[in-house]
Design a protein around this motif. Structure first.
Motif, PDB file in Angstrom:
ATOM      1  N   ILE B 109      13.837  21.067  75.670  1.00  0.00           N
ATOM      2  CA  ILE B 109      12.280  20.995  75.770  1.00  0.00           C
ATOM      3  C   ILE B 109      11.910  20.987  74.357  1.00  0.00           C
ATOM      4  CG2 ILE B 109      10.174  21.951  76.805  1.00  0.00           C
ATOM      5  CD1 ILE B 109      11.615  23.521  78.859  1.00  0.00           C
ATOM      6  N   ARG B 110      12.197  21.890  73.679  1.00  0.00           N
ATOM      7  CA  ARG B 110      11.477  22.019  72.321  1.00  0.00           C
ATOM      8  C   ARG B 110      12.491  21.305  70.987  1.00  0.00           C
ATOM      9  NH1 ARG B 110       9.702  27.052  69.308  1.00  0.00           N
ATOM     10  NH2 ARG B 110       7.982  27.966  70.732  1.00  0.00           N
ATOM     11  N   ASP B 111      13.775  21.512  70.858  1.00  0.00           N
ATOM     12  CA  ASP B 111      14.641  21.253  70.023  1.00  0.00           C
ATOM     13  C   ASP B 111      14.985  19.674  69.849  1.00  0.00           C
ATOM     14  OD1 ASP B 111      14.596  23.840  69.390  1.00  0.00           O
ATOM     15  OD2 ASP B 111      16.858  24.325  70.044  1.00  0.00           O
ATOM     16  N   PHE B 112      15.251  19.314  71.108  1.00  0.00           N
ATOM     17  CA  PHE B 112      15.544  17.706  70.968  1.00  0.00           C
ATOM     18  C   PHE B 112      14.649  17.018  71.807  1.00  0.00           C
ATOM     19  CE2 PHE B 112      19.915  19.357  70.069  1.00  0.00           C
ATOM     20  CZ  PHE B 112      19.717  19.620  68.688  1.00  0.00           C
ATOM     21  N   GLU B 113      13.649  17.524  72.378  1.00  0.00           N
ATOM     22  CA  GLU B 113      12.704  17.130  73.458  1.00  0.00           C
ATOM     23  C   GLU B 113      13.210  16.064  74.439  1.00  0.00           C
ATOM     24  OE1 GLU B 113       9.544  15.501  70.993  1.00  0.00           O
ATOM     25  OE2 GLU B 113       8.927  17.503  70.408  1.00  0.00           O
ATOM     26  N   LEU B 114      14.367  16.590  75.014  1.00  0.00           N
ATOM     27  CA  LEU B 114      15.121  15.627  75.966  1.00  0.00           C
ATOM     28  C   LEU B 114      14.407  15.356  77.277  1.00  0.00           C
ATOM     29  CD1 LEU B 114      18.779  16.489  75.148  1.00  0.00           C
ATOM     30  CD2 LEU B 114      17.735  14.327  74.935  1.00  0.00           C
ATOM     31  N   CYS B 115      13.700  16.781  77.629  1.00  0.00           N
ATOM     32  CA  CYS B 115      13.022  16.619  78.884  1.00  0.00           C
ATOM     33  C   CYS B 115      11.926  15.694  78.801  1.00  0.00           C
ATOM     34  CB  CYS B 115      12.533  18.017  79.253  1.00  0.00           C
ATOM     35  SG  CYS B 115      13.644  19.513  79.570  1.00  0.00           S
ATOM     36  N   LYS B 116      11.158  15.522  77.817  1.00  0.00           N
ATOM     37  CA  LYS B 116      10.163  14.522  78.015  1.00  0.00           C
ATOM     38  C   LYS B 116      10.858  13.073  77.891  1.00  0.00           C
ATOM     39  CE  LYS B 116       6.691  15.922  75.157  1.00  0.00           C
ATOM     40  NZ  LYS B 116       5.989  16.231  73.555  1.00  0.00           N
ATOM     41  N   ALA B 117      12.006  12.844  77.430  1.00  0.00           N
ATOM     42  CA  ALA B 117      12.611  11.485  77.159  1.00  0.00           C
ATOM     43  C   ALA B 117      13.101  11.164  78.536  1.00  0.00           C
ATOM     44  CB  ALA B 117      13.742  11.533  76.228  1.00  0.00           C
ATOM     45  N   HIS B 118      13.602  12.127  79.302  1.00  0.00           N
ATOM     46  CA  HIS B 118      14.536  12.257  80.425  1.00  0.00           C
ATOM     47  C   HIS B 118      13.918  12.729  81.583  1.00  0.00           C
ATOM     48  CE1 HIS B 118      17.673   9.852  78.699  1.00  0.00           C
ATOM     49  NE2 HIS B 118      17.637  10.764  77.671  1.00  0.00           N
TER      50      HIS B 118
END
Lengths: 154, 154
Positions: B109-118
């Motif tokens: 969620i925070r470090d690599f913002e993968l939840c936003k992207a996927h």
């Protein structure tokens, strides 16, 4: 109040505190010397938690030395309550930090094999630091259980 | 042995056990209904740990119902020792599972913002499940502290 192994103002208690300080400091040192640790919130939290553990254990180690040198008993109910709460809180924070780092490492090493693909990440350092944090937690857990048990016998 | 809030064979103890079962089951259900959870070791471990918690808490809830119906006291030192060890172990495992999942979620969620992207990953389900696991842990921690305190007064 019973005198227990690892209780405050005993030689075994002092050895436990020194062990907690040493392992927590080693965990901080290994993590801080690894590259890229600051990109991971879990690893930064590990350093913060181990830092708090060093401060707490060092304080209680000094109190143990004082009690042993002056042959004082630290079995005052208010003091033991304070030690019990502090030990329980720091043990919980240490376990939380070690486990969140272990969760991230599991993802990198096993789930997506990113450590093999990117050896420059220095996963070995992260692993050693997390292992040291688990050892620190196990020592604090012993102190915490002893304190809660002493509190129960008040 | 003192009768404490949340102790075995008391109404408060039974309520605590039912709460542990419900929150642990909800955590398993939410996690299992999320897609892709099986790709993450930390999330699989959360399900396993919450499953163990449900079994343990359900067993002790049944014992509480038995004690309350037949007005029996469950203050036998051997029984309380068993409850204390079991509660401490399951509380530690629950916290470890919740924290390792939280570590992975923090990374996504925070470090690599993968939840936003996927968004197809369904991070909301993972977050709710981890939150429920933390609530389960807090309830087991209360039981565990009560048991260790009772053990100290033997």
């Amino acid at each position: 109040m019973k005198k227990l192994f690892g209780g405050p103002g005993t030689v075994s208690g002092l050895i436990l505190r020194i062990g907690q300080c040493l392992f927590a400091s080693a965990s901080i040192g290994t993590m801080a010397s690894s590259s890229y640790f600051s990109s991971f919130t879990a690893f930064c939290y590990l350093i913060a938690s181990m830092g708090l553990q060093v401060l707490w254990s060092l304080g209680l180690a000094c109190l143990d030395v004082y009690a042993l040198r002056l042959k004082r008993r630290l079995h005052n109910p208010i003091l033991v309550s304070l030690f019990a709460v502090g030990d329980w809180v720091t043990a919980t924070l240490s376990l939380a930090a070690a486990c969140s780092s272990a969760g991230v490492l599991e993802l990198y090493i096993r789930d997506f094999e990113l450590c093999k693909a990117h050896p420059e990440l220095g996963c070995d350092g992260f692993q050693i630091s997390t292992g040291l944090a688990f050892i620190t937690w196990s020592l604090v857990a012993i102190s915490s259980l002893v304190m809660i048990r002493m509190l129960g016998s008040i």
